[in-house]
Design an enzyme around this catalytic site. Sequence first.
Site, mmCIF file in Angstrom:
data_model
loop_
_atom_site.group_PDB
_atom_site.id
_atom_site.type_symbol
_atom_site.label_atom_id
_atom_site.label_comp_id
_atom_site.label_asym_id
_atom_site.label_seq_id
_atom_site.Cartn_x
_atom_site.Cartn_y
_atom_site.Cartn_z
ATOM 1 N N GLN A 40 -66.882 -12.137 -109.825
ATOM 2 C CA GLN A 40 -65.474 -12.498 -109.667
ATOM 3 C C GLN A 40 -65.058 -12.482 -108.197
ATOM 4 O O GLN A 40 -64.216 -13.290 -107.778
ATOM 5 C CB GLN A 40 -64.592 -11.556 -110.496
ATOM 6 C CG GLN A 40 -63.140 -11.974 -110.600
ATOM 7 C CD GLN A 40 -62.916 -13.187 -111.489
ATOM 8 O OE1 GLN A 40 -63.821 -13.983 -111.711
ATOM 9 N NE2 GLN A 40 -61.697 -13.334 -111.985
ATOM 10 N N ASP A 45 -56.694 -5.504 -106.695
ATOM 11 C CA ASP A 45 -57.926 -4.764 -106.949
ATOM 12 C C ASP A 45 -58.893 -5.606 -107.763
ATOM 13 O O ASP A 45 -58.494 -6.520 -108.481
ATOM 14 C CB ASP A 45 -57.617 -3.485 -107.731
ATOM 15 C CG ASP A 45 -57.117 -3.797 -109.138
ATOM 16 O OD1 ASP A 45 -57.948 -3.855 -110.070
ATOM 17 O OD2 ASP A 45 -55.906 -4.012 -109.314
ATOM 18 N N GLY A 88 -54.406 -7.572 -112.866
ATOM 19 C CA GLY A 88 -54.793 -6.982 -111.593
ATOM 20 C C GLY A 88 -55.019 -8.074 -110.564
ATOM 21 O O GLY A 88 -54.370 -9.121 -110.589
ATOM 22 N N GLU A 89 -55.941 -7.831 -109.637
ATOM 23 C CA GLU A 89 -56.318 -8.769 -108.575
ATOM 24 C C GLU A 89 -55.242 -8.935 -107.508
ATOM 25 O O GLU A 89 -55.481 -9.550 -106.479
ATOM 26 C CB GLU A 89 -56.649 -10.163 -109.128
ATOM 27 C CG GLU A 89 -57.822 -10.233 -110.066
ATOM 28 C CD GLU A 89 -58.138 -11.662 -110.490
ATOM 29 O OE1 GLU A 89 -57.475 -12.611 -109.987
ATOM 30 O OE2 GLU A 89 -59.039 -11.844 -111.331
ATOM 31 N N GLY A 90 -54.019 -8.469 -107.746
ATOM 32 C CA GLY A 90 -52.895 -8.795 -106.878
ATOM 33 C C GLY A 90 -52.063 -9.929 -107.435
ATOM 34 O O GLY A 90 -51.175 -10.450 -106.758
#
Length: 359
Positions: free
Chosen positions: A88, A175, A317-319
Site C-alpha cells: 500500500q 498512518d 486511516g492514511e490521513g
Amino acid sequence: MQTLADLLNTIPAIDPAAMSRAQRHIDGLLKPVGSLGRLEALAIQLAGMPGLNGVPHVGKKAVLVMCADHGVWEEGVAISPKEVTAIQAENMTRGTTGVCVLAAQAGANVYVIDVGIDTAEPIPGLINMRVARGSGNIASAPAMSRHLAEKLLLDVICYTRELAKNGVTLFGVGDLGMANTTPAAAIVSTITGRAPEEVVGIGANLPTDKLANKIDVVRRAITLNQPNPQDGVDVLAKVGGFDLVGMAGVMLGAASCGLPVLLDGFLSYAAALAACQMSPAIKPYLIPSHLSAEKGARIALSHLGLEPYLNMEMRLGEGSGAALAMPIIEAACAIYNNMGELAASNIVLPGNTTSDLNS
C-alpha cells in the site's frame, strides 16, 4: 544539535490578544453574530496561532503519512498480511490510494514516509526515515527503546519544521501499518485509564470472534510493559509503534512553528494523547477532522477535549479524514478574509445574536 527537550520548549503559546481581535472582526462581518457557528470559532483559533501572524490563511498543504510494521501482528490481531503495508505504501507513491485522491482534491501534497516498514531494502519513492524493520511485539516486549522513540520524534519534528520553512502552513497526519490499531488502543487505554475492552475495535474488519484475543493482547501489553501514562515518550516506546511516534512528531513539529495540524482518525488520536503528555502546549494547534468509526474514538477525543468537524463513518486511516477536512479550514479563512463588514453596509442588527439576516 537541538535535543527533543529543546524543541519541546520552543512550542509557542496561542496568542489571546490576536484571538480577541479576530473575535471582534468576525462579530462585525456581514451576518448575525455567531451565525456561522464553528467556522467562526475555527477562524478565531487559527488567528491565535503565531505561525499565521494573526490572520487565518492557508499556504501550502501537506499530509504526512507515517508507514511502519508492527511486531504485534504476530498475535493474530489483524486479518491482512503484513506485506500489505509495503504494497500500500508503494500504491501511495502512484497516487492511487484514498488519501492520495482526497488530498489531490484538496490541493494538498502527500508525503509518504517509511519510519519502520519491514522490507529488506527501502521502497523506491518513499521518504526514508526508517529506524528499524518494524516494532517489537508489544505482547512480549517493548515496541522500541526510548532512544529510538526520541530519535524518530526528533527526526520527524525537524522534517516537519523544514516543510514549514518551505511554505507549508497546514499539516495533516496519516498512518499506514497492518495491526496498528492494537498499539493505538494500548496507548488510549494507558493514557485515559479506560479498560482495553472499552477502546479496542475491529480495525480493518477484524472478525468479531477474534476481538477477544485482540483485547487480551492489549491487556497483556500494558501489564507486561507498564507504560507510565504521564510520560508520552515512555508510552510510545513501550506499547506504541513507529507510525504512532511519527505522527506525534508531526504534531509537535507543526506546533513548534505555531501552525495547525489536522488529526485523522483513531491512530492520530492515540498519537495526540502521547504528544500532549510531552507538551500540553500543542493542544490548541490540533484540529480534529472527523470522528473515526473505530471503537474508543469518542473516549480518546473526550480526553483530548476535542470535537470533530465531520462524522462520515470513516475508519480508513492514511490521513484520509485530514485531507477531507482541509477545505473546512480554507472556508474558515475565507469568511474571515473575504466577507463584507456590517459597518460598511446599511444593515443594523442591534443586539441580534441569533436570527439570520432574512428574519
